[in-house]
Write a protein that holds these residues in place. Structure first.
Motif, short mmCIF file in Angstrom:
data_model
loop_
_atom_site.label_atom_id
_atom_site.label_comp_id
_atom_site.label_asym_id
_atom_site.label_seq_id
_atom_site.Cartn_x
_atom_site.Cartn_y
_atom_site.Cartn_z
N HIS A 1 49.63 0.82 -25.63
CA HIS A 1 50.51 0.13 -24.69
C HIS A 1 49.71 -0.30 -23.46
CE1 HIS A 1 54.03 1.46 -26.99
NE2 HIS A 1 53.47 2.65 -27.03
N THR A 2 50.02 -1.49 -22.94
CA THR A 2 49.28 -1.98 -21.78
C THR A 2 49.98 -1.70 -20.46
OG1 THR A 2 50.35 -4.16 -21.96
CG2 THR A 2 48.27 -3.85 -23.15
N CYS A 3 51.19 -1.15 -20.50
CA CYS A 3 51.88 -0.85 -19.26
C CYS A 3 52.82 0.34 -19.46
CB CYS A 3 52.67 -2.05 -18.75
SG CYS A 3 54.03 -2.54 -19.83
N LEU A 4 53.30 0.85 -18.35
CA LEU A 4 54.21 1.99 -18.34
C LEU A 4 55.59 1.48 -17.91
CD1 LEU A 4 54.02 5.14 -18.70
CD2 LEU A 4 53.75 5.26 -16.21
N PRO A 5 56.61 1.50 -18.79
CA PRO A 5 57.92 0.98 -18.41
C PRO A 5 58.64 1.92 -17.46
CG PRO A 5 58.01 1.94 -20.60
CD PRO A 5 56.58 2.00 -20.17
N ILE B 1 46.56 -3.03 -2.77
CA ILE B 1 45.48 -3.91 -3.22
C ILE B 1 44.18 -3.13 -3.33
CG2 ILE B 1 44.11 -5.93 -2.60
CD1 ILE B 1 46.56 -7.05 -1.18
N GLY B 2 43.58 -3.20 -4.48
CA GLY B 2 42.35 -2.47 -4.74
C GLY B 2 42.57 -1.10 -5.33
N GLY B 3 43.83 -0.64 -5.38
CA GLY B 3 44.13 0.64 -5.99
C GLY B 3 44.03 0.57 -7.50
N PRO B 4 44.07 1.71 -8.18
CA PRO B 4 43.87 1.73 -9.63
C PRO B 4 45.07 1.25 -10.44
CG PRO B 4 44.31 3.94 -8.83
CD PRO B 4 44.20 3.07 -7.62
N MET B 5 46.25 1.12 -9.80
CA MET B 5 47.46 0.76 -10.52
C MET B 5 48.11 -0.47 -9.88
SD MET B 5 47.46 3.29 -12.70
CE MET B 5 49.09 3.18 -13.43
N VAL B 6 48.95 -1.16 -10.69
CA VAL B 6 49.67 -2.34 -10.23
C VAL B 6 51.14 -2.18 -10.58
CG1 VAL B 6 49.95 -4.84 -10.44
CG2 VAL B 6 47.66 -3.83 -10.51
N LEU B 7 52.02 -2.39 -9.60
CA LEU B 7 53.46 -2.42 -9.84
C LEU B 7 53.86 -3.88 -10.03
CD1 LEU B 7 56.26 -1.08 -9.97
CD2 LEU B 7 56.38 -1.29 -7.47
N ASN C 1 59.19 -4.32 -13.29
CA ASN C 1 59.69 -3.06 -13.81
C ASN C 1 58.64 -2.31 -14.61
OD1 ASN C 1 62.07 -1.56 -13.50
ND2 ASN C 1 62.71 -1.95 -15.59
N ARG C 2 57.37 -2.63 -14.35
CA ARG C 2 56.29 -2.01 -15.11
C ARG C 2 55.17 -1.58 -14.17
NH1 ARG C 2 57.76 -6.67 -17.40
NH2 ARG C 2 56.04 -7.74 -16.37
N VAL C 3 54.49 -0.52 -14.55
CA VAL C 3 53.28 -0.09 -13.86
C VAL C 3 52.12 -0.22 -14.84
CG1 VAL C 3 52.06 1.84 -12.81
CG2 VAL C 3 54.45 1.44 -12.26
N SER C 4 51.06 -0.87 -14.41
CA SER C 4 49.91 -1.09 -15.29
C SER C 4 48.64 -0.58 -14.62
CB SER C 4 49.73 -2.59 -15.59
OG SER C 4 50.88 -3.14 -16.18
N ILE C 5 47.69 -0.18 -15.44
CA ILE C 5 46.34 0.05 -14.94
C ILE C 5 45.78 -1.30 -14.50
CG2 ILE C 5 44.02 0.80 -15.59
CD1 ILE C 5 45.36 2.64 -17.66
#
Length: 219
Positions: free
Chosen positions: A12-16, A56-62, A65-69
């Motif tokens: 999976h490419t994201c966390l729902p 910005i620059g952190g390891p995760m992206v919101l 409705n998804r959180v991704s690396i």
């Protein structure tokens, strides 16, 4: 972060969001005992300790409705941008295109979808053709390649570069055999069609020269 990395390992490419950690664990087949059952929402992640991870620059992206690396999010965003660019319409001369479609798709009135796919392939730089086993995908691809090749010849343009690839060696061999058969079944005889390659390779082999030049990632 831990669950996002686990989801990546499971394809999976994201966390729902709108789910709890217990739900996430069950979704990928892990034991949910001892995990929090509280639902995680986008609002839950706004501000506080999570802002450092999602800024910005952190390891995760919101993203909605998804959180991704961030690495996966950037790769998906770049891919989407390139696909949108490729999908832009071109404007070939309509008369040669109409003649080629009439010649290669004599059954288009009874079976219009393959002809429609060929028109899209000839007027756009991107076509995604899908269908289950036995629905005629390879036959349609053979006709599309023939249509593109004949159009190039009638424009007196240079021959097209055609690359055929499949995920595995077995699939590539099956594609080569099937495409060769379908091209042989075309009821048209043009010298240009004999130049269409039917030898497929694996995607890994096709991308290898670009990977060696650092143009595509190793994973």
């Amino acid at each position: 972060i831990a669950f996002a990395l686990l989801f990546e390992q499971y394809g999976h490419t994201c966390l729902p969001l709108e789910m709890s950690p217990r739900d996430w664990a069950e979704h990928i087949g892990l034991d949910p005992d001892g995990l929090d059952g509280s639902v995680i929402t986008p609002n839950t992640l706004q501000g506080g300790e999570h802002s450092r991870i999602l800024n910005i620059g952190g390891p995760m992206v919101l993203d909605g409705n998804r959180v991704s690396i961030r690495r996966l999010h950037d790769m998906e965003s770049n891919l989407a941008e390139h696909l949108m660019m490729k999908s832009r319409q071109t404007s070939p001369d309509p008369e040669p295109l109409r003649a080629v479609i009439e010649e290669l798709f004599p059954d288009k009135d009874q079976n219009p979808e393959p002809a429609a796919a060929a028109v899209i392939a000839c007027t756009r730089r991107l076509l995604i053709l899908s269908g289950g086993p036995g629905t005629g995908k390879t036959t349609t691809v053979a006709r599309i390649l023939a249509a593109l090749t004949l159009l190039q010849a009638r424009r007196n343009a240079s021959p097209m570069r055609i690359g055929l690839a499949a995920p595995t060696g077995k699939a590539a061999a099956r594609l080569s055999e099937s495409l060769d058969e379908r091209l042989g079944e075309l009821r048209v005889d043009h010298e240009e069609l004999h130049r269409i390659p039917t030898q497929a390779v694996t995607l890994h082999r096709m991308l290898l020269p670009y990977r060696n030049r650092g143009l595509v990632p190793d994973h």
